[in-house]
Design a protein around this motif. Structure first.
Motif, PDB file in Angstrom:
ATOM      1  N   ASP A   1       0.296  20.049  -9.026  1.00 19.71           N
ATOM      2  CA  ASP A   1      -0.726  20.998  -8.628  1.00 19.71           C
ATOM      3  C   ASP A   1      -1.030  20.827  -7.138  1.00 19.71           C
ATOM      4  O   ASP A   1      -0.552  19.908  -6.494  1.00 19.71           O
ATOM      5  N   ARG A   2      -1.843  21.740  -6.599  1.00 15.98           N
ATOM      6  CA  ARG A   2      -2.086  21.790  -5.158  1.00 15.98           C
ATOM      7  C   ARG A   2      -2.702  20.492  -4.635  1.00 15.98           C
ATOM      8  O   ARG A   2      -2.482  20.102  -3.491  1.00 15.98           O
ATOM      9  N   HIS A   3      -3.460  19.782  -5.494  1.00 17.40           N
ATOM     10  CA  HIS A   3      -4.106  18.550  -5.046  1.00 17.40           C
ATOM     11  C   HIS A   3      -3.110  17.398  -4.953  1.00 17.40           C
ATOM     12  O   HIS A   3      -3.300  16.477  -4.170  1.00 17.40           O
ATOM     13  N   ALA A   4      -2.047  17.462  -5.758  1.00 19.63           N
ATOM     14  CA  ALA A   4      -1.063  16.388  -5.750  1.00 19.63           C
ATOM     15  C   ALA A   4      -0.326  16.312  -4.417  1.00 19.63           C
ATOM     16  O   ALA A   4       0.154  15.246  -4.030  1.00 19.63           O
ATOM     17  N   LEU A   5      -0.214  17.446  -3.707  1.00 14.99           N
ATOM     18  CA  LEU A   5       0.488  17.449  -2.435  1.00 14.99           C
ATOM     19  C   LEU A   5      -0.463  17.364  -1.244  1.00 14.99           C
ATOM     20  O   LEU A   5      -0.092  17.666  -0.116  1.00 14.99           O
ATOM     21  N   ALA A   6      -1.690  16.947  -1.473  1.00 13.21           N
ATOM     22  CA  ALA A   6      -2.668  16.865  -0.394  1.00 13.21           C
ATOM     23  C   ALA A   6      -2.676  15.510   0.295  1.00 13.21           C
ATOM     24  O   ALA A   6      -3.156  15.391   1.423  1.00 13.21           O
ATOM     25  N   ALA A   7      -2.167  14.477  -0.364  1.00 11.07           N
ATOM     26  CA  ALA A   7      -2.223  13.125   0.221  1.00 11.07           C
ATOM     27  C   ALA A   7      -1.150  12.258  -0.423  1.00 11.07           C
ATOM     28  O   ALA A   7      -0.682  12.559  -1.529  1.00 11.07           O
ATOM     29  N   PRO A   8      -0.725  11.166   0.254  1.00  7.45           N
ATOM     30  CA  PRO A   8       0.240  10.251  -0.349  1.00  7.45           C
ATOM     31  C   PRO A   8      -0.302   9.727  -1.680  1.00  7.45           C
ATOM     32  O   PRO A   8      -1.515   9.670  -1.881  1.00  7.45           O
ATOM     33  N   PRO A   9       0.625   9.353  -2.601  1.00  3.94           N
ATOM     34  CA  PRO A   9       2.079   9.294  -2.423  1.00  3.94           C
ATOM     35  C   PRO A   9       2.750  10.657  -2.622  1.00  3.94           C
ATOM     36  O   PRO A   9       2.347  11.436  -3.480  1.00  3.94           O
TER      37      PRO A   9
ATOM     38  N   ALA B   1       3.108   5.130  -1.645  1.00  5.00           N
ATOM     39  CA  ALA B   1       1.754   5.178  -1.085  1.00  5.00           C
ATOM     40  C   ALA B   1       1.612   4.192   0.061  1.00  5.00           C
ATOM     41  O   ALA B   1       1.052   4.515   1.122  1.00  5.00           O
ATOM     42  N   VAL B   2       2.132   2.991  -0.111  1.00  2.73           N
ATOM     43  CA  VAL B   2       2.041   1.965   0.939  1.00  2.73           C
ATOM     44  C   VAL B   2       2.871   2.347   2.156  1.00  2.73           C
ATOM     45  O   VAL B   2       2.394   2.289   3.302  1.00  2.73           O
ATOM     46  N   LEU B   3       4.117   2.768   1.937  1.00  4.11           N
ATOM     47  CA  LEU B   3       5.001   3.125   3.048  1.00  4.11           C
ATOM     48  C   LEU B   3       4.444   4.292   3.856  1.00  4.11           C
ATOM     49  O   LEU B   3       4.450   4.271   5.088  1.00  4.11           O
ATOM     50  N   GLN B   4       3.939   5.312   3.167  1.00  2.00           N
ATOM     51  CA  GLN B   4       3.449   6.499   3.873  1.00  2.00           C
ATOM     52  C   GLN B   4       2.135   6.221   4.590  1.00  2.00           C
ATOM     53  O   GLN B   4       1.896   6.748   5.674  1.00  2.00           O
ATOM     54  N   SER B   5       1.291   5.397   4.035  1.00  2.00           N
ATOM     55  CA  SER B   5       0.063   5.008   4.728  1.00  2.00           C
ATOM     56  C   SER B   5       0.384   4.199   5.971  1.00  2.00           C
ATOM     57  O   SER B   5      -0.225   4.388   7.028  1.00  2.00           O
ATOM     58  N   ASP B   6       1.364   3.285   5.856  1.00  2.00           N
ATOM     59  CA  ASP B   6       1.771   2.479   7.017  1.00  2.00           C
ATOM     60  C   ASP B   6       2.307   3.348   8.138  1.00  2.00           C
ATOM     61  O   ASP B   6       2.016   3.124   9.317  1.00  2.00           O
ATOM     62  N   LEU B   7       3.110   4.381   7.785  1.00  2.00           N
ATOM     63  CA  LEU B   7       3.659   5.284   8.802  1.00  2.00           C
ATOM     64  C   LEU B   7       2.552   6.034   9.529  1.00  2.00           C
ATOM     65  O   LEU B   7       2.583   6.193  10.747  1.00  2.00           O
ATOM     66  N   ALA B   8       1.558   6.504   8.772  1.00  2.00           N
ATOM     67  CA  ALA B   8       0.458   7.245   9.382  1.00  2.00           C
ATOM     68  C   ALA B   8      -0.354   6.359  10.313  1.00  2.00           C
ATOM     69  O   ALA B   8      -0.713   6.753  11.424  1.00  2.00           O
ATOM     70  N   ILE B   9      -0.637   5.133   9.874  1.00  3.16           N
ATOM     71  CA  ILE B   9      -1.419   4.206  10.708  1.00  3.16           C
ATOM     72  C   ILE B   9      -0.652   3.852  11.972  1.00  3.16           C
ATOM     73  O   ILE B   9      -1.209   3.846  13.076  1.00  3.16           O
ATOM     74  N   GLU B  10       0.644   3.607  11.839  1.00  2.00           N
ATOM     75  CA  GLU B  10       1.465   3.245  13.001  1.00  2.00           C
ATOM     76  C   GLU B  10       1.520   4.377  14.019  1.00  2.00           C
ATOM     77  O   GLU B  10       1.434   4.160  15.232  1.00  2.00           O
ATOM     78  N   ALA B  11       1.635   5.632  13.534  1.00  2.00           N
ATOM     79  CA  ALA B  11       1.697   6.770  14.451  1.00  2.00           C
ATOM     80  C   ALA B  11       0.401   6.909  15.243  1.00  2.00           C
ATOM     81  O   ALA B  11       0.412   7.178  16.441  1.00  2.00           O
ATOM     82  N   VAL B  12      -0.729   6.708  14.564  1.00  2.00           N
ATOM     83  CA  VAL B  12      -2.016   6.819  15.250  1.00  2.00           C
ATOM     84  C   VAL B  12      -2.186   5.701  16.271  1.00  2.00           C
ATOM     85  O   VAL B  12      -2.633   5.905  17.398  1.00  2.00           O
TER      86      VAL B  12
ATOM     87  N   VAL C   1       8.168  13.524  -9.166  1.00  2.00           N
ATOM     88  CA  VAL C   1       8.840  13.215  -7.901  1.00  2.00           C
ATOM     89  C   VAL C   1      10.223  12.663  -8.197  1.00  2.00           C
ATOM     90  O   VAL C   1      10.375  11.726  -8.984  1.00  2.00           O
ATOM     91  N   LEU C   2      11.240  13.254  -7.558  1.00  2.00           N
ATOM     92  CA  LEU C   2      12.624  12.823  -7.735  1.00  2.00           C
ATOM     93  C   LEU C   2      12.945  11.773  -6.682  1.00  2.00           C
ATOM     94  O   LEU C   2      13.369  12.090  -5.566  1.00  2.00           O
ATOM     95  N   CYS C   3      12.715  10.498  -7.000  1.00  2.00           N
ATOM     96  CA  CYS C   3      12.856   9.442  -5.996  1.00  2.00           C
ATOM     97  C   CYS C   3      13.014   8.087  -6.685  1.00  2.00           C
ATOM     98  O   CYS C   3      12.477   7.868  -7.777  1.00  2.00           O
ATOM     99  N   HIS C   4      13.738   7.159  -6.009  1.00  2.00           N
ATOM    100  CA  HIS C   4      13.851   5.791  -6.515  1.00  2.00           C
ATOM    101  C   HIS C   4      12.574   4.997  -6.287  1.00  2.00           C
ATOM    102  O   HIS C   4      12.260   4.087  -7.056  1.00  2.00           O
ATOM    103  N   GLN C   5      11.831   5.320  -5.232  1.00  2.00           N
ATOM    104  CA  GLN C   5      10.634   4.556  -4.896  1.00  2.00           C
ATOM    105  C   GLN C   5       9.548   4.764  -5.949  1.00  2.00           C
ATOM    106  O   GLN C   5       9.357   5.864  -6.455  1.00  2.00           O
ATOM    107  N   THR C   6       8.816   3.698  -6.229  1.00  2.00           N
ATOM    108  CA  THR C   6       7.706   3.800  -7.162  1.00  2.00           C
ATOM    109  C   THR C   6       6.512   4.469  -6.483  1.00  2.00           C
ATOM    110  O   THR C   6       6.458   4.594  -5.253  1.00  2.00           O
ATOM    111  N   GLU C   7       5.530   4.876  -7.291  1.00  2.00           N
ATOM    112  CA  GLU C   7       4.324   5.501  -6.762  1.00  2.00           C
ATOM    113  C   GLU C   7       3.604   4.575  -5.791  1.00  2.00           C
ATOM    114  O   GLU C   7       3.186   4.997  -4.699  1.00  2.00           O
ATOM    115  N   VAL C   8       3.481   3.299  -6.141  1.00  2.00           N
ATOM    116  CA  VAL C   8       2.785   2.329  -5.285  1.00  2.00           C
ATOM    117  C   VAL C   8       3.539   2.135  -3.982  1.00  2.00           C
ATOM    118  O   VAL C   8       2.943   2.126  -2.893  1.00  2.00           O
ATOM    119  N   ALA C   9       4.870   2.007  -4.059  1.00  2.00           N
ATOM    120  CA  ALA C   9       5.671   1.778  -2.858  1.00  2.00           C
ATOM    121  C   ALA C   9       5.571   2.952  -1.895  1.00  2.00           C
ATOM    122  O   ALA C   9       5.424   2.767  -0.678  1.00  2.00           O
TER     123      ALA C   9
END
Length: 626
Positions: free
Chosen positions: A517-525, A609-620, A599-607
């Motif tokens: 749904d629309r909320h699922a694509l609003a934030a990581p993961p 979420a962590v990776l995408q949050s780290d990318l956002a923090i690093e960019a800022v 989600v069609l991916c090998h990465q788990t939901e937790v992984a």
């Protein structure tokens, strides 16, 4: 010689510019009203406003040019010490392409398909005699490299159809810059590009303009885009400058109400979906797509096409709801719509309408099946017959599907125009006399004439300016509330798909990589590709492009060679979250996350979420500095 009232740091000076439209036997109509502008040497000035605001007309006037049925009726335009409007035809020809260069919106229309890219890029330098052919070729390669084109030493040997749209847009920039012009005009150069390609092109344009200290005019309707390019912004409507100021001030503290409306339209209003009735879940969906495959080209002995576009697609649309489909150009979005409409036959799987299988192509479908599924195409200019009046355009489906003719048909045409918020007087006009937004409303009214259950909206706002596009989204929502119609809404714009959709499907290279749904694509993961799309959506603040460039172009961790398995992740080569020994060896599985997304991916939901949050923090933290 410099005039007394000309400031020494002003490179382009416009005073009292007036442009009028002329028709035989009719009085002149003023299009641009007494415009005054100054552009400093090395400065980028953006001209922004809705379609019809006069921004392109002003930009073309800087070259001494007026479009058909228009003429420059007054004022002065100076580029350096040259009074452009006093030049004769030969002097203007010497100015254009040499001292003043123009980069158009549609690169495809600017190139000759029968000549190589390099030959066309150097042509201006040879015509104006600024350098030898050998020197021009070397300069072109230098520009290809500066514009971050792949294989800069050899890409010039290709033909226009052998490069992508984003690459061709950058090639057109090289064509404009080959003569080292004093002034370059960029007219909506990224409007037709998807968001990830737009980041690349904007970065390339900004880098070259800064490094070469060019004076530039950037024409656009998108404040978020010009915010990354411009030093100052002039806001136009109805041929008048409503506000002009530094980019930061315009974006953060607009003074004029019209500018405030443009800023507000950058992010479409996110309206909560209507509450789904309990019985809707129990009833059969309006449309179901089950494991559909489709493509183009000659088929092999097994019936599979040479070029596969869609692979194993599932999708469900309920009555009165909207499913958004998002992805880059070439992801298979339009092919999906054409499969549903029967314009492209699938080669596997099934499409069900109200639980009943639909024939794969048009020939097997009934008139009622045609009626119930309508399609609205992206470009209303090519979808509507310019010879016909609006009334005749709308009367045809009324006669075909409902047998309405004469006075009954005229009354229904008036009702349809009222539905799409157009005046009844529009019925007697031809589509060539309408604005882009009006044409798209007629396009939508034609679909509504059939009284369909489902409308396939294929990029229906991408060719429109921000304010008009937002109005079309509002109209679609109003019609859904009134009529209970369902939509498949195809776009490459994440903000628009969130604003109108109940559920969203993300396509990449013909595969459904995420849905929810629309909320699922609003934030990581998110799926790594969905994360790239979200990160590439322009934001109206000056630092955004630096951050987006960092996210989109960070170095990928090296991994081993991919196994020869056609079911491996299609996003593998671009994924910053790939895992060596896993992603390049086995096919990903479909995971269901806690937010309901698949989600069609090998990465788990937790992984993720962590990776995408780290990318956002690093960019800022880095501010986009690599």
């Amino acid at each position: 010689m410099t005039t007394e009232n000309q400031k020494p740091d002003v490179h382009v000076e416009v005073r009292g510019l007036r442009v009028v439209g002329s028709r035989p036997g009719e009085p002149d109509t003023t299009i641009v009203h007494d415009i005054d502008l100054d552009i400093g040497r090395g400065e980028v000035l953006a001209l922004i406003g809705e379609s019809g605001s006069g921004k392109t007309t002003i930009a073309l006037s800087l070259m001494g040019h007026a479009r058909g049925s228009c003429r420059i009726a007054g004022g002065t335009v100076r580029v350096g010490e040259t009074d452009v409007l006093s030049l004769d035809a030969n002097a203007l020809a010497a100015l254009r392409g040499r001292r003043v260069a123009y980069i158009a919106q549609s690169a495809a229309a600017a190139f000759n398909p029968s000549r190589t890219i390099l030959d066309q890029v150097i042509e201006s330098a040879l015509i104006h005699g600024t350098m030898t052919k050998q020197a021009a070729q070397a300069k072109a390669v230098e520009l290809f490299r500066a514009l971050a084109l792949p294989e800069p030493d050899t890409i010039g040997r290709r033909y226009p159809h052998q490069v992508s749209g984003g690459q061709l847009q950058r090639v057109m920039a090289a064509m404009a810059l080959i003569t080292d012009p004093e002034l370059v005009i960029l007219d909506e150069p990224t409007t037709a590009l998807d968001v990830t390609t737009q980041v690349d092109v904007l970065c390339a344009f900004r880098s070259v303009i800064r490094e070469r200290g060019m004076t530039a005019v950037y024409v656009s309707h998108d404040l978020a885009v010009v915010g990354q390019m411009a030093d100052r912004i002039a806001v136009l409507s109805d041929g008048v400058v409503r506000e002009i100021g530094d980019t930061g001030q315009i974006l953060q503290a607009p003074a004029h109400p019209y500018t405030q409306s443009l800023v507000a339209a950058v992010t479409p209003t996110d309206v909560p979906p209507t509450q789904r009735p309990a019985q809707a879940d129990a009833a059969a969906p309006l449309l179901e797509i089950r494991r559909v495959f489709a493509g183009y080209g000659r088929r092999d002995a097994k019936g599979w096409p040479k070029k596969m576009i869609l692979s194993d697609i599932d999708l469900t649309i309920r009555r009165g709801e909207t499913v958004g489909v998002i992805g880059e150009s070439g992801s298979g979005k339009s092919t999906l719509a054409k499969v549903i409409a029967g314009l492209v036959p699938s080669c596997g799987g099934s499409v069900l309408l109200n639980g009943e299988p639909l024939p794969r192509d048009l020939h097997g479908r009934t008139r009622d099946q045609f009626r119930r599924i309508q399609i609205v195409f992206q470009n209303a200019d090519t979808a509507l017959n310019p010879v016909h009046t609006v009334e005749r355009t709308l009367a045809r489906p009324l006669a075909f599907y409902h047998g309405l003719k004469g006075e009954r048909a005229r009354r229904r045409v008036a009702e349809l125009l009222e539905l799409v918020k157009l005046s009844p007087a529009v019925a007697q006009r031809r589509t060539t006399e309408l604005s882009g937004g009006q044409k798209q409303r007629v396009n939508l009214a034609r679909a509504l004439a059939a009284e369909p259950d489902l409308i396939l909206c294929d990029e229906v706002t991408s060719a429109l300016d921000t304010v008009v596009g937002a109005a079309i989204l509002d109209l679609l929502r109003d019609l859904q509330r009134q009529l209970g119609v369902s939509y498949l809404f195809i776009t490459h714009d994440i903000a628009k798909v969130r604003a109108i959709s109940d559920d969203i499907v993300v396509l990449y290279a013909g595969h459904r990589v995420e849905s929810g749904d629309r909320h699922a694509l609003a934030a990581p993961p998110l799926h790594p590709y969905s994360h790239l799309l979200v990160s590439s959506a322009p934001e109206p603040r000056k630092a955004w492009l630096d951050e987006a460039s960092e996210r989109c172009h960070r170095p990928l961790a090296p991994i081993g060679e991919a196994a020869a398995d056609p079911d491996l992740c299609t996003f593998l080569a671009r994924c910053s979250m790939r895992v060596d020994g896993v992603c390049n060896r086995t096919a990903p599985s479909l995971r269901t996350f806690g937010n309901g997304a698949q989600v069609l991916c090998h990465q788990t939901e937790v992984a993720l979420a962590v990776l995408q949050s780290d990318l956002a923090i690093e960019a800022v933290e880095t501010g986009g500095v690599r």
